[in-house]
Design a protein around this motif. Structure first.
Motif, PDB file in Angstrom:
ATOM      1  N   ALA A   8       1.109  -2.706   0.666  1.00  0.00           N
ATOM      2  CA  ALA A   8       2.184  -1.777   1.044  1.00  0.00           C
ATOM      3  C   ALA A   8       1.633  -0.554   1.761  1.00  0.00           C
ATOM      4  O   ALA A   8       0.488  -0.163   1.561  1.00  0.00           O
ATOM      5  N   LEU A   9       2.470   0.054   2.580  1.00  0.00           N
ATOM      6  CA  LEU A   9       2.153   1.318   3.235  1.00  0.00           C
ATOM      7  C   LEU A   9       2.983   2.402   2.574  1.00  0.00           C
ATOM      8  O   LEU A   9       4.173   2.218   2.329  1.00  0.00           O
ATOM      9  N   ILE A  10       2.368   3.558   2.323  1.00  0.00           N
ATOM     10  CA  ILE A  10       3.100   4.678   1.721  1.00  0.00           C
ATOM     11  C   ILE A  10       2.917   5.896   2.609  1.00  0.00           C
ATOM     12  O   ILE A  10       1.804   6.213   3.023  1.00  0.00           O
ATOM     13  N   THR A  11       4.031   6.553   2.922  1.00  0.00           N
ATOM     14  CA  THR A  11       3.999   7.733   3.773  1.00  0.00           C
ATOM     15  C   THR A  11       4.973   8.780   3.249  1.00  0.00           C
ATOM     16  O   THR A  11       5.954   8.443   2.589  1.00  0.00           O
ATOM     17  N   GLN A  12       4.714  10.033   3.579  1.00  0.00           N
ATOM     18  CA  GLN A  12       5.687  11.077   3.284  1.00  0.00           C
ATOM     19  C   GLN A  12       6.876  10.871   4.206  1.00  0.00           C
ATOM     20  O   GLN A  12       6.751  10.304   5.290  1.00  0.00           O
ATOM     21  N   SER A  13       8.039  11.340   3.774  1.00  0.00           N
ATOM     22  CA  SER A  13       9.252  11.161   4.555  1.00  0.00           C
ATOM     23  C   SER A  13      10.156  12.373   4.365  1.00  0.00           C
ATOM     24  O   SER A  13      10.129  13.012   3.317  1.00  0.00           O
ATOM     25  N   ASN A  14      10.939  12.681   5.369  1.00  0.00           N
ATOM     26  CA  ASN A  14      11.945  13.744   5.223  1.00  0.00           C
ATOM     27  C   ASN A  14      13.345  13.174   5.429  1.00  0.00           C
ATOM     28  O   ASN A  14      14.242  13.873   5.875  1.00  0.00           O
ATOM     29  N   PHE A  32       9.125  10.220  -0.199  1.00  0.00           N
ATOM     30  CA  PHE A  32       8.103   9.371   0.394  1.00  0.00           C
ATOM     31  C   PHE A  32       8.685   7.977   0.568  1.00  0.00           C
ATOM     32  O   PHE A  32       9.724   7.633   0.004  1.00  0.00           O
ATOM     33  N   ARG A  33       8.001   7.199   1.404  1.00  0.00           N
ATOM     34  CA  ARG A  33       8.494   5.873   1.757  1.00  0.00           C
ATOM     35  C   ARG A  33       7.430   4.842   1.413  1.00  0.00           C
ATOM     36  O   ARG A  33       6.247   5.048   1.672  1.00  0.00           O
ATOM     37  N   ILE A  34       7.861   3.749   0.826  1.00  0.00           N
ATOM     38  CA  ILE A  34       6.981   2.611   0.575  1.00  0.00           C
ATOM     39  C   ILE A  34       7.507   1.457   1.418  1.00  0.00           C
ATOM     40  O   ILE A  34       8.675   1.085   1.312  1.00  0.00           O
ATOM     41  N   LYS A  35       6.647   0.913   2.270  1.00  0.00           N
ATOM     42  CA  LYS A  35       7.012  -0.267   3.049  1.00  0.00           C
ATOM     43  C   LYS A  35       6.284  -1.459   2.445  1.00  0.00           C
ATOM     44  O   LYS A  35       5.057  -1.534   2.483  1.00  0.00           O
ATOM     45  N   SER A  36       7.041  -2.361   1.892  1.00  0.00           N
ATOM     46  CA  SER A  36       6.493  -3.531   1.218  1.00  0.00           C
ATOM     47  C   SER A  36       5.984  -4.537   2.236  1.00  0.00           C
ATOM     48  O   SER A  36       6.685  -4.871   3.187  1.00  0.00           O
ATOM     49  N   ARG A  37       4.756  -5.013   2.031  1.00  0.00           N
ATOM     50  CA  ARG A  37       4.239  -6.073   2.888  1.00  0.00           C
ATOM     51  C   ARG A  37       4.907  -7.398   2.532  1.00  0.00           C
ATOM     52  O   ARG A  37       5.089  -8.264   3.380  1.00  0.00           O
ATOM     53  N   GLU A  38       5.286  -7.529   1.277  1.00  0.00           N
ATOM     54  CA  GLU A  38       5.876  -8.768   0.791  1.00  0.00           C
ATOM     55  C   GLU A  38       7.134  -9.160   1.572  1.00  0.00           C
ATOM     56  O   GLU A  38       7.305 -10.295   1.971  1.00  0.00           O
ATOM     57  N   SER A  78      -9.877  -4.875  -3.241  1.00  0.00           N
ATOM     58  CA  SER A  78      -8.455  -4.987  -3.011  1.00  0.00           C
ATOM     59  C   SER A  78      -7.973  -3.877  -2.086  1.00  0.00           C
ATOM     60  O   SER A  78      -8.508  -2.781  -2.084  1.00  0.00           O
ATOM     61  N   GLN A  79      -6.939  -4.161  -1.301  1.00  0.00           N
ATOM     62  CA  GLN A  79      -6.319  -3.146  -0.463  1.00  0.00           C
ATOM     63  C   GLN A  79      -4.817  -3.191  -0.674  1.00  0.00           C
ATOM     64  O   GLN A  79      -4.064  -3.583   0.189  1.00  0.00           O
ATOM     65  N   ALA A  80      -4.398  -2.786  -1.860  1.00  0.00           N
ATOM     66  CA  ALA A  80      -2.997  -2.921  -2.235  1.00  0.00           C
ATOM     67  C   ALA A  80      -2.092  -1.949  -1.526  1.00  0.00           C
ATOM     68  O   ALA A  80      -0.928  -2.223  -1.321  1.00  0.00           O
ATOM     69  N   CYS A  81      -2.594  -0.791  -1.137  1.00  0.00           N
ATOM     70  CA  CYS A  81      -1.704   0.225  -0.604  1.00  0.00           C
ATOM     71  C   CYS A  81      -2.490   1.175   0.288  1.00  0.00           C
ATOM     72  O   CYS A  81      -3.625   1.505  -0.009  1.00  0.00           O
ATOM     73  N   VAL A  82      -1.876   1.611   1.361  1.00  0.00           N
ATOM     74  CA  VAL A  82      -2.532   2.534   2.276  1.00  0.00           C
ATOM     75  C   VAL A  82      -1.622   3.726   2.491  1.00  0.00           C
ATOM     76  O   VAL A  82      -0.456   3.562   2.824  1.00  0.00           O
ATOM     77  N   ILE A  83      -2.137   4.954   2.267  1.00  0.00           N
ATOM     78  CA  ILE A  83      -1.356   6.168   2.514  1.00  0.00           C
ATOM     79  C   ILE A  83      -1.580   6.588   3.954  1.00  0.00           C
ATOM     80  O   ILE A  83      -2.702   6.638   4.419  1.00  0.00           O
ATOM     81  N   GLN A  84      -0.486   6.861   4.664  1.00  0.00           N
ATOM     82  CA  GLN A  84      -0.579   7.334   6.042  1.00  0.00           C
ATOM     83  C   GLN A  84      -0.033   8.734   6.123  1.00  0.00           C
ATOM     84  O   GLN A  84       0.864   9.106   5.477  1.00  0.00           O
TER      85      GLN A  84
END
Length: 122
Positions: A63-69, A77-83, A116-122
């Motif tokens: 998943a990708l995790i980023t701050q969001s407004n 914040f936003r989580i974009k699921s790779r699944e 493992s690379q479960a999540c990446v913060i952008q």
């Protein structure tokens, strides 16, 4: 209406974290208070802390995790699921909790193993 408890019930111990946050609904886009429980590389959530209430989950592997407004929410914040590619918008009560949750979700990748690379913060 305050969507958070007066006391944010977050506990970061080992590979888990839990507490109240607000989540934006996928269809209605309404923000609703939900109990979140981070377990290894899965973020469970539901209407109450009881195990039977945690009916939904976000798989964090890749998943990708980023701050969001989004919607003007200051600590979202936003989580974009790779699944499934779904976007999950979540908001904390303050910046400290936002950063704690984002960091805990990011670190959840470590429970799968060193490579493992479960999540990446952008």
């Amino acid at each position: 209406m305050n969507l958070y408890n007066d006391h944010e019930d977050v506990g970061a111990g080992g590979d888990s974290q839990s507490g109240w946050l607000i989540k934006r609904g996928r269809l209605t886009h309404r923000w609703r208070r939900r109990w979140f429980d981070l377990r290894n590389d899965v973020l469970l959530y539901g209407k109450a802390p009881e195990e039977r209430s945690l009916k939904k989950k976000i798989v964090l592997e890749g998943a990708l995790i980023t701050q969001s407004n989004i919607d003007g929410k200051q600590f979202a914040f936003r989580i974009k699921s790779r699944e499934n590619g779904r976007l999950h918008y979540i908001c904390a009560e303050n910046e400290v909790l936002q950063q704690e949750w984002m960091q805990a979700i990011y670190l959840a990748r470590g429970v799968q193993g060193e490579h493992s690379q479960a999540c990446v913060i952008q």
